[in-house]
Design a protein around this motif. Structure first.
Motif, PDB file in Angstrom:
ATOM      1  N   GLU A 186       0.973  -1.410   0.032  1.00 16.68           N
ATOM      2  CA  GLU A 186       0.277  -0.337  -0.193  1.00 16.68           C
ATOM      3  C   GLU A 186       1.048   1.070  -0.062  1.00 16.68           C
ATOM      4  O   GLU A 186       1.751   1.503   0.632  1.00 16.68           O
ATOM      5  N   GLY A 187       0.918   2.437  -0.567  1.00 15.26           N
ATOM      6  CA  GLY A 187       0.690   3.274  -0.635  1.00 15.26           C
ATOM      7  C   GLY A 187       2.853   3.652  -0.953  1.00 15.26           C
ATOM      8  O   GLY A 187       3.498   2.800  -1.684  1.00 15.26           O
ATOM      9  N   GLU A 188       2.901   4.123   0.354  1.00 13.82           N
ATOM     10  CA  GLU A 188       4.075   4.617   0.704  1.00 13.82           C
ATOM     11  C   GLU A 188       5.258   3.392   0.644  1.00 13.82           C
ATOM     12  O   GLU A 188       6.329   3.431   0.559  1.00 13.82           O
ATOM     13  N   ALA A 223       4.955   0.799  -1.470  1.00 16.97           N
ATOM     14  CA  ALA A 223       4.622  -0.150  -2.223  1.00 16.97           C
ATOM     15  C   ALA A 223       5.229   1.033  -3.546  1.00 16.97           C
ATOM     16  O   ALA A 223       4.250   1.113  -4.782  1.00 16.97           O
ATOM     17  N   LEU A 224       6.042   1.283  -3.492  1.00 19.02           N
ATOM     18  CA  LEU A 224       6.558   2.595  -4.028  1.00 19.02           C
ATOM     19  C   LEU A 224       6.696   2.240  -5.319  1.00 19.02           C
ATOM     20  O   LEU A 224       6.012   2.769  -6.821  1.00 19.02           O
ATOM     21  N   ASP A 225       6.742   1.538  -6.162  1.00 20.72           N
ATOM     22  CA  ASP A 225       7.141   0.892  -7.459  1.00 20.72           C
ATOM     23  C   ASP A 225       5.704  -0.090  -7.953  1.00 20.72           C
ATOM     24  O   ASP A 225       6.093  -0.489  -9.561  1.00 20.72           O
ATOM     25  N   LEU A 226       4.861  -0.084  -6.619  1.00 20.34           N
ATOM     26  CA  LEU A 226       4.159  -0.728  -7.559  1.00 20.34           C
ATOM     27  C   LEU A 226       2.888  -0.375  -9.293  1.00 20.34           C
ATOM     28  O   LEU A 226       3.009  -1.431  -9.491  1.00 20.34           O
ATOM     29  N   GLU A 227       3.293   1.180  -8.893  1.00 22.27           N
ATOM     30  CA  GLU A 227       2.222   0.917 -10.099  1.00 22.27           C
ATOM     31  C   GLU A 227       3.016   1.479 -11.116  1.00 22.27           C
ATOM     32  O   GLU A 227       2.375   0.593 -13.034  1.00 22.27           O
ATOM     33  N   GLU A 228       4.194   1.248 -11.011  1.00 24.76           N
ATOM     34  CA  GLU A 228       5.191   1.028 -12.488  1.00 24.76           C
ATOM     35  C   GLU A 228       5.551  -0.003 -12.903  1.00 24.76           C
ATOM     36  O   GLU A 228       5.088  -0.534 -14.010  1.00 24.76           O
ATOM     37  N   LEU A 229       5.103  -0.932 -12.179  1.00 27.41           N
ATOM     38  CA  LEU A 229       5.711  -2.292 -12.219  1.00 27.41           C
ATOM     39  C   LEU A 229       4.491  -3.187 -12.222  1.00 27.41           C
ATOM     40  O   LEU A 229       4.122  -3.285 -13.670  1.00 27.41           O
ATOM     41  N   ALA A 230       2.994  -2.600 -12.846  1.00 32.20           N
ATOM     42  CA  ALA A 230       2.025  -2.381 -13.089  1.00 32.20           C
ATOM     43  C   ALA A 230       1.648  -2.298 -14.761  1.00 32.20           C
ATOM     44  O   ALA A 230       1.004  -2.967 -16.060  1.00 32.20           O
TER      45      ALA A 230
END
Length: 196
Positions: free
Chosen positions: A52-54, A56-63
Motif C-alpha cells: 500500500e501507498g508509501e 509499495a513505491l514501485d507497484l504502479e510502475e510494475l503494473a
C-alpha cells in the motif's frame, strides 16, 4: 569447516592447516548418493507484506510495465510459493525464486541508491528480502514487513532450503498486530505443509 549453499552449488570452507585437500576430496567422493538428496517435509512460512501507498513505491510502475492492474501484480506475487536458495550479500538476506508465471521486468532503469530494510526486491521470478537498510543499486521492489526475527534465538526467520509465501496485509493489521508482536519479540509466523 563451513558449508555455504548457492543457487546451484555448494561451497565448502575448510582449514588447510587442519585438513588435506586430497583427503577432503576423497571423503566427499565417498558420500553415498551425493547427487540424490532426500528432502524433508516441505513447510511453507507465511511472510506478511504491505502493498500500500508509501510501502509499495514501485507497484504502479510494475503494473504499467506488465500491462496489468496493481491488484493483478499483487495476486501474482503473493499466490506462489518461493524457495529460499541461499542467504547472501548481507546476513539474513534470502535469495528466493518461484517457478511459475514470472514477471517480464528486470532491473530499474534508474537504480535506487538506498533500499530500506524490509524491502522486497523483485525481478522476473526472483523475490529477495532486504533484511537491513542498504546503500546499493538494485531492482524493482515492493516494500514489505521487515525480515522477522524469532524470539527463540534464531537470528533470522528464513534459511536456505525453506519455502515461504508473501501474504498481503493491510496497514492497520500490520501496525496493530504484526509490527507490535515483532517489537515485543513474540511474533510467531504461520506455517503449513506444502502440497505436492
Amino acid at each position: 569447516g563451513e558449508l555455504i549453499p548457492t543457487y546451484r552449488s555448494l561451497v565448502i570452507h575448510y582449514d588447510p592447516l587442519r585438513a588435506d585437500l586430497g583427503e577432503l576430496k576423497e571423503l566427499i567422493a565417498q558420500v553415498p548418493h551425493l547427487d540424490v538428496t532426500s528432502l524433508p517435509k516441505s513447510i511453507v512460512t507465511e511472510i506478511p507484506v504491505l502493498y500500500e501507498g508509501e510501502y509499495a513505491l514501485d507497484l504502479e510502475e510494475l503494473a504499467r510495465v506488465e500491462g496489468k492492474t496493481e491488484e493483478e501484480i499483487i495476486k501474482i506475487h503473493s499466490q506462489s510459493d518461493y524457495y529460499v536458495y541461499m542467504l547472501g550479500f548481507a546476513p539474513g538476506h534470502p535469495y528466493t525464486a518461484r517457478f511459475e508465471n514470472p514477471f517480464s521486468f528486470k532491473r530499474r532503469e534508474t537504480p535506487r541508491v538506498r533500499i530500506p530494510g524490509g524491502s522486497i526486491v523483485v525481478q522476473l521470478g526472483l523475490s529477495d528480502i532486504i533484511p537491513f537498510d542498504q546503500l546499493r543499486l538494485e531492482h524493482h521492489r515492493d516494500h514489505p514487513h521487515p525480515c522477522l526475527r524469532l524470539p527463540q534465538g534464531e537470528p533470522f526467520l528464513l534459511k536456505a532450503g525453506q519455502w515461504f509465501r508473501h501474504v498481503p496485509v493491510d496497514k492497520a493489521e500490520f501496525m496493530d498486530n504484526t509490527k507490535r508482536q515483532v517489537e515485543l519479540g513474540c511474533y510467531q509466523p504461520k506455517t503449513y505443509e506444502k502440497e505436492g
